[in-house]
Design an enzyme around this catalytic site. Structure first.
Site, mmCIF file in Angstrom:
data_model
loop_
_atom_site.group_PDB
_atom_site.id
_atom_site.type_symbol
_atom_site.label_atom_id
_atom_site.label_comp_id
_atom_site.label_asym_id
_atom_site.label_seq_id
_atom_site.Cartn_x
_atom_site.Cartn_y
_atom_site.Cartn_z
ATOM 1 N N ASP A 69 0.834 -1.210 0.000
ATOM 2 C CA ASP A 69 0.000 0.000 0.000
ATOM 3 C C ASP A 69 0.864 1.254 0.000
ATOM 4 O O ASP A 69 2.058 1.201 0.292
ATOM 5 C CB ASP A 69 -0.998 0.005 1.171
ATOM 6 C CG ASP A 69 -0.394 -0.425 2.498
ATOM 7 O OD1 ASP A 69 0.845 -0.487 2.606
ATOM 8 O OD2 ASP A 69 -1.162 -0.693 3.431
ATOM 9 N N ASN A 128 -9.399 -1.954 12.420
ATOM 10 C CA ASN A 128 -10.778 -2.111 11.946
ATOM 11 C C ASN A 128 -10.904 -3.320 11.012
ATOM 12 O O ASN A 128 -11.890 -3.440 10.289
ATOM 13 C CB ASN A 128 -11.231 -0.835 11.228
ATOM 14 C CG ASN A 128 -10.315 -0.488 10.060
ATOM 15 O OD1 ASN A 128 -9.352 -1.205 9.784
ATOM 16 N ND2 ASN A 128 -10.598 0.598 9.375
ATOM 17 N N HIS A 130 -8.866 -3.977 8.497
ATOM 18 C CA HIS A 130 -8.372 -3.739 7.133
ATOM 19 C C HIS A 130 -7.125 -4.571 6.849
ATOM 20 O O HIS A 130 -6.391 -4.971 7.751
ATOM 21 C CB HIS A 130 -8.138 -2.240 6.862
ATOM 22 C CG HIS A 130 -6.939 -1.625 7.506
ATOM 23 N ND1 HIS A 130 -6.842 -0.276 7.779
ATOM 24 C CD2 HIS A 130 -5.744 -2.139 7.917
ATOM 25 C CE1 HIS A 130 -5.662 -0.001 8.314
ATOM 26 N NE2 HIS A 130 -4.980 -1.116 8.411
ATOM 27 N N GLU A 135 -10.128 -0.998 3.258
ATOM 28 C CA GLU A 135 -10.903 -0.585 4.427
ATOM 29 C C GLU A 135 -12.272 -1.259 4.402
ATOM 30 O O GLU A 135 -12.804 -1.545 3.316
ATOM 31 C CB GLU A 135 -11.096 0.941 4.386
ATOM 32 C CG GLU A 135 -9.795 1.728 4.366
ATOM 33 C CD GLU A 135 -9.153 1.816 5.730
ATOM 34 O OE1 GLU A 135 -9.662 1.230 6.698
ATOM 35 O OE2 GLU A 135 -8.119 2.497 5.848
HETATM 36 C C1 F6R Z 1 0.840 -1.527 6.354
HETATM 37 C C2 F6R Z 1 -0.541 -1.936 6.243
HETATM 38 C C3 F6R Z 1 -1.534 -1.902 7.354
HETATM 39 C C4 F6R Z 1 -0.999 -2.452 8.666
HETATM 40 C C5 F6R Z 1 -2.095 -2.444 9.740
HETATM 41 C C6 F6R Z 1 -1.541 -2.836 11.096
HETATM 42 O O1 F6R Z 1 1.485 -1.676 5.093
HETATM 43 O O2 F6R Z 1 -0.895 -2.302 5.204
HETATM 44 O O3 F6R Z 1 -2.635 -2.661 6.943
HETATM 45 O O4 F6R Z 1 -0.550 -3.759 8.476
HETATM 46 O O5 F6R Z 1 -2.673 -1.179 9.831
HETATM 47 O O6 F6R Z 1 -0.597 -1.896 11.486
HETATM 48 P P1 F6R Z 1 0.356 -2.120 12.751
HETATM 49 O O7 F6R Z 1 1.187 -3.303 12.441
HETATM 50 O O8 F6R Z 1 1.164 -0.877 12.877
HETATM 51 O O9 F6R Z 1 -0.548 -2.376 13.925
#
Ligand code: F6R
Length: 229
Positions: A69, A128, A130, A135
């Site tokens: 992403d 959430n 995702h 999302e």
């Molecule tokens: C990052 C990404 C996000 C994270 C998710 C969890 O490239 O795609 O989906 O994997 O938001 O984030 P952390 O690991 O910081 O809790």
């Protein structure tokens, strides 16, 4: 498909177990194509892998890293660029030469198709539900596309950038790309992920929890006891 859940005591153990999981697959298939999450959760694991590369016990020179992403509207050298984060945390320390960046959906999709798709997706779990920036609601066939981030994701990403605003527009590898990976590793750590991990693993498969669709894949969940008591 199959879901394998491995619970480890804490985030340190998570890093080692995640590195073992991925190193095993790179050793078996040195030209592995890997979808690479940023975020906090996989950083320990990437550090372990980098140490193995430095020690000469792991060779990642034929691996392809695929970006999961990216925020939109950033200059290439912006400190918030997720490509930059992936390069600093994964690509450079592991000596990886091949990268598929997520710059625009059509080019990304074509390059991935030419590569024959993903061998492995390494993912973190959004608060959430995702995956990448898929999302809620995101259906299993949601393609690689531009998205508007939810307030919840903006809030959780704020912590990464030390006072800098989180861009509201992003681009994400699609659910279709993620769910087509031959194998998936989902890393989850901390009490704040407990409820959403429960929803993803034990609740209905629903676009409201995009991660719930991972149960359709060959999934390994690596969670610490705080996330999965
Ligand atoms: C990052 C990404 C996000 C994270 C998710 C969890 O490239 O795609 O989906 O994997 O938001 O984030 P952390 O690991 O910081 O809790």
């Amino acid at each position: 498909m199959s879901t394998h859940i491995q619970i480890v005591p804490d985030s340190l153990a998570l890093a080692g177990a995640g590195a073992d999981w991925l190193a095993h697959r790179i050793t078996r298939k040195p030209d592995l194509t890997i979808l690479v999450a940023t975020g906090q959760t996989p950083m320990g694991m990437y550090g372990h892998l980098a140490a193995r590369v430095q020690a000469g016990t792991l060779d990642c020179s034929r691996v392809t890293a695929v970006q999961l992403d990216e925020y939109m509207g950033l200059e290439p050298d912006d400190p918030r660029s997720l490509r930059g984060w992936m390069e600093r945390a994964f690509v450079f320390p592991l000596g990886i030469r091949n990268v598929v960046p997520l710059d625009d959906p059509a080019t990304f999709t074509a390059r991935l198709r030419d590569l024959g798709g993903l061998d492995v997706a390494v993912l973190g779990l959004g608060p959430n539900g995702h995956l990448g920036f898929n999302e809620p609601p995101s259906s299993p066939d949601a393609p690689t596309r531009e998205v508007t981030l939810t307030p919840e994701s903006l809030e959780s990403n704020r912590g990464y950038w030390d006072g800098l605003a989180v861009p509201t527009q992003a681009i994400t590898a699609g659910m279709d790309v993620i769910l087509a990976a031959h194998e998936t590793l989902l890393l989850v750590s901390g009490t704040h992920k407990q409820a959403i991990l429960g929803a993803a693993l034990d609740g209905p498969q629903t676009p409201d929890v995009p991660a719930s669709f991972l149960r359709r894949t060959a999934l390994t969940v690596l969670a610490d006891r705080e996330a999965r008591p």
